[in-house]
Design a protein around this motif. Structure first.
Motif, PDB file in Angstrom:
ATOM      1  N   VAL A 176       0.807  -1.219   0.000  1.00 17.87           N
ATOM      2  CA  VAL A 176       0.000   0.000   0.000  1.00 17.87           C
ATOM      3  C   VAL A 176       0.844   1.274   0.000  1.00 17.87           C
ATOM      4  CG1 VAL A 176      -1.974  -1.125   1.097  1.00 17.87           C
ATOM      5  CG2 VAL A 176      -0.240  -0.025   2.518  1.00 17.87           C
ATOM      6  N   LEU A 177       2.111   1.187   0.360  1.00 19.01           N
ATOM      7  CA  LEU A 177       2.959   2.373   0.330  1.00 19.01           C
ATOM      8  C   LEU A 177       3.416   2.675  -1.088  1.00 19.01           C
ATOM      9  CD1 LEU A 177       5.286   1.803   3.429  1.00 19.01           C
ATOM     10  CD2 LEU A 177       3.233   3.230   3.290  1.00 19.01           C
ATOM     11  N   GLU A 178       3.600   3.942  -1.364  1.00 20.11           N
ATOM     12  CA  GLU A 178       4.125   4.352  -2.667  1.00 20.11           C
ATOM     13  C   GLU A 178       5.627   4.093  -2.717  1.00 20.11           C
ATOM     14  OE1 GLU A 178       3.099   8.429  -3.392  1.00 20.11           O
ATOM     15  OE2 GLU A 178       1.000   8.096  -2.873  1.00 20.11           O
ATOM     16  N   PHE A 179       6.160   4.026  -3.922  1.00 17.43           N
ATOM     17  CA  PHE A 179       7.591   3.759  -4.129  1.00 17.43           C
ATOM     18  C   PHE A 179       8.453   4.739  -3.333  1.00 17.43           C
ATOM     19  CE2 PHE A 179      11.521   4.726  -6.445  1.00 17.43           C
ATOM     20  CZ  PHE A 179      12.117   3.481  -6.451  1.00 17.43           C
ATOM     21  N   LYS A 180       8.146   6.029  -3.392  1.00 16.06           N
ATOM     22  CA  LYS A 180       8.955   7.028  -2.698  1.00 16.06           C
ATOM     23  C   LYS A 180       8.943   6.792  -1.188  1.00 16.06           C
ATOM     24  CE  LYS A 180       7.858  11.559  -2.427  1.00 16.06           C
ATOM     25  NZ  LYS A 180       7.749  12.999  -2.763  1.00 16.06           N
ATOM     26  N   GLN A 181       7.803   6.432  -0.644  1.00 10.55           N
ATOM     27  CA  GLN A 181       7.729   6.153   0.797  1.00 10.55           C
ATOM     28  C   GLN A 181       8.617   4.962   1.161  1.00 10.55           C
ATOM     29  OE1 GLN A 181       3.434   5.765   0.698  1.00 10.55           O
ATOM     30  NE2 GLN A 181       3.216   7.559   2.039  1.00 10.55           N
ATOM     31  N   LYS A 182       8.612   3.955   0.324  1.00  4.71           N
ATOM     32  CA  LYS A 182       9.452   2.784   0.571  1.00  4.71           C
ATOM     33  C   LYS A 182      10.930   3.145   0.499  1.00  4.71           C
ATOM     34  CE  LYS A 182       5.940  -0.470  -0.874  1.00  4.71           C
ATOM     35  NZ  LYS A 182       5.594  -1.624  -1.693  1.00  4.71           N
TER      36      LYS A 182
ATOM     37  N   CYS B  72      25.203  13.657  -0.050  1.00  5.83           N
ATOM     38  CA  CYS B  72      24.871  12.851  -1.221  1.00  5.83           C
ATOM     39  C   CYS B  72      23.669  13.452  -1.942  1.00  5.83           C
ATOM     40  CB  CYS B  72      24.599  11.411  -0.790  1.00  5.83           C
ATOM     41  SG  CYS B  72      24.160  10.295  -2.126  1.00  5.83           S
ATOM     42  N   PHE B  73      22.611  13.760  -1.214  1.00  8.80           N
ATOM     43  CA  PHE B  73      21.417  14.349  -1.820  1.00  8.80           C
ATOM     44  C   PHE B  73      21.759  15.674  -2.497  1.00  8.80           C
ATOM     45  CE2 PHE B  73      17.663  17.038  -1.824  1.00  8.80           C
ATOM     46  CZ  PHE B  73      16.731  16.205  -2.417  1.00  8.80           C
ATOM     47  N   ASP B  74      22.512  16.499  -1.795  1.00 11.75           N
ATOM     48  CA  ASP B  74      22.879  17.809  -2.364  1.00 11.75           C
ATOM     49  C   ASP B  74      23.672  17.653  -3.649  1.00 11.75           C
ATOM     50  OD1 ASP B  74      21.534  19.094  -0.301  1.00 11.75           O
ATOM     51  OD2 ASP B  74      23.359  19.498   0.860  1.00 11.75           O
ATOM     52  N   GLN B  75      24.612  16.720  -3.690  1.00 10.14           N
ATOM     53  CA  GLN B  75      25.402  16.497  -4.899  1.00 10.14           C
ATOM     54  C   GLN B  75      24.544  15.964  -6.038  1.00 10.14           C
ATOM     55  OE1 GLN B  75      28.952  14.133  -4.405  1.00 10.14           O
ATOM     56  NE2 GLN B  75      29.805  15.525  -2.871  1.00 10.14           N
ATOM     57  N   MET B  76      23.638  15.072  -5.728  1.00 10.14           N
ATOM     58  CA  MET B  76      22.822  14.449  -6.777  1.00 10.14           C
ATOM     59  C   MET B  76      21.724  15.369  -7.297  1.00 10.14           C
ATOM     60  SD  MET B  76      22.575  10.455  -5.873  1.00 10.14           S
ATOM     61  CE  MET B  76      24.048   9.488  -5.662  1.00 10.14           C
ATOM     62  N   THR B  77      21.454  16.442  -6.594  1.00 10.63           N
ATOM     63  CA  THR B  77      20.426  17.375  -7.073  1.00 10.63           C
ATOM     64  C   THR B  77      21.029  18.624  -7.712  1.00 10.63           C
ATOM     65  OG1 THR B  77      20.210  18.297  -4.828  1.00 10.63           O
ATOM     66  CG2 THR B  77      18.624  16.592  -5.486  1.00 10.63           C
ATOM     67  N   ARG B  78      22.318  18.678  -7.846  1.00 11.88           N
ATOM     68  CA  ARG B  78      22.962  19.820  -8.519  1.00 11.88           C
ATOM     69  C   ARG B  78      22.843  19.682 -10.005  1.00 11.88           C
ATOM     70  NH1 ARG B  78      28.419  19.764  -5.261  1.00 11.88           N
ATOM     71  NH2 ARG B  78      27.569  20.287  -3.294  1.00 11.88           N
TER      72      ARG B  78
ATOM     73  N   VAL C  90      15.867  10.974  -5.427  1.00 14.68           N
ATOM     74  CA  VAL C  90      15.999  12.129  -6.323  1.00 14.68           C
ATOM     75  C   VAL C  90      15.162  11.899  -7.576  1.00 14.68           C
ATOM     76  CG1 VAL C  90      17.625  13.391  -7.803  1.00 14.68           C
ATOM     77  CG2 VAL C  90      18.232  12.892  -5.425  1.00 14.68           C
ATOM     78  N   LYS C  91      15.270  10.705  -8.150  1.00 14.48           N
ATOM     79  CA  LYS C  91      14.497  10.385  -9.356  1.00 14.48           C
ATOM     80  C   LYS C  91      12.995  10.390  -9.093  1.00 14.48           C
ATOM     81  CE  LYS C  91      18.013   7.717 -11.770  1.00 14.48           C
ATOM     82  NZ  LYS C  91      18.414   6.392 -12.288  1.00 14.48           N
ATOM     83  N   SER C  92      12.588  10.098  -7.858  1.00 10.88           N
ATOM     84  CA  SER C  92      11.156  10.069  -7.547  1.00 10.88           C
ATOM     85  C   SER C  92      10.639  11.437  -7.082  1.00 10.88           C
ATOM     86  CB  SER C  92      10.849   8.995  -6.503  1.00 10.88           C
ATOM     87  OG  SER C  92      11.391   9.345  -5.257  1.00 10.88           O
ATOM     88  N   GLY C  93      11.514  12.447  -7.093  1.00  9.57           N
ATOM     89  CA  GLY C  93      11.074  13.797  -6.783  1.00  9.57           C
ATOM     90  C   GLY C  93      11.086  14.176  -5.317  1.00  9.57           C
TER      91      GLY C  93
END
Length: 111
Positions: free
Chosen positions: A40-46, A105-111, A71-74
């Motif tokens: 029942v959970l969405e991909f991003k939640q998982k 990691c998140f900051d680098q991947m969203t640049r 990042v790919k899931s927004g």
């Protein structure tokens, strides 16, 4: 650390392992796909759950893979921050160190 390089190295290492144990790798891949598509959970939640576990377990390779998926899931920086806060609450000081890595990691991947 360059997280894009880390991700490339992780994938290279996994391809090497998969070549040595193809049946196991295929079964594990199918299991992962079933877990992420069902329920029942969405991909991003998982993926948020997976990132929290990666931080608590102190797995840099896992952090890279799950941050990339988020990042790919927004996923937003604020959402990732909430997940990291929960990881710190559950994992204490060591989780805080890996949460800091995950945010970089998140900051680098969203640049």
């Amino acid at each position: 650390m360059d997280w894009h390089e880390k991700l490339g190295e992780t994938r290279k290492n996994l391809r090497n392992l998969n070549g040595a144990i193809p049946d196991t790798a295929q079964a594990f891949g199918a299991f992962g796909k079933a877990v992420k598509q069902g329920g029942v959970l969405e991909f991003k939640q998982k993926e948020f759950v997976a990132l929290g576990i990666a931080v608590a377990m102190r797995c840099e390779d896992c952090i890279a893979l799950h941050v990339e998926a988020l990042v790919k899931s927004g996923a937003s920086r604020a959402e990732v921050g909430d997940v990291l806060a929960m990881s710190i609450q559950m994992g204490g000081g060591p989780a805080m160190m890996y949460a800091a890595k995950a945010m970089v990691c998140f900051d680098q991947m969203t640049r």
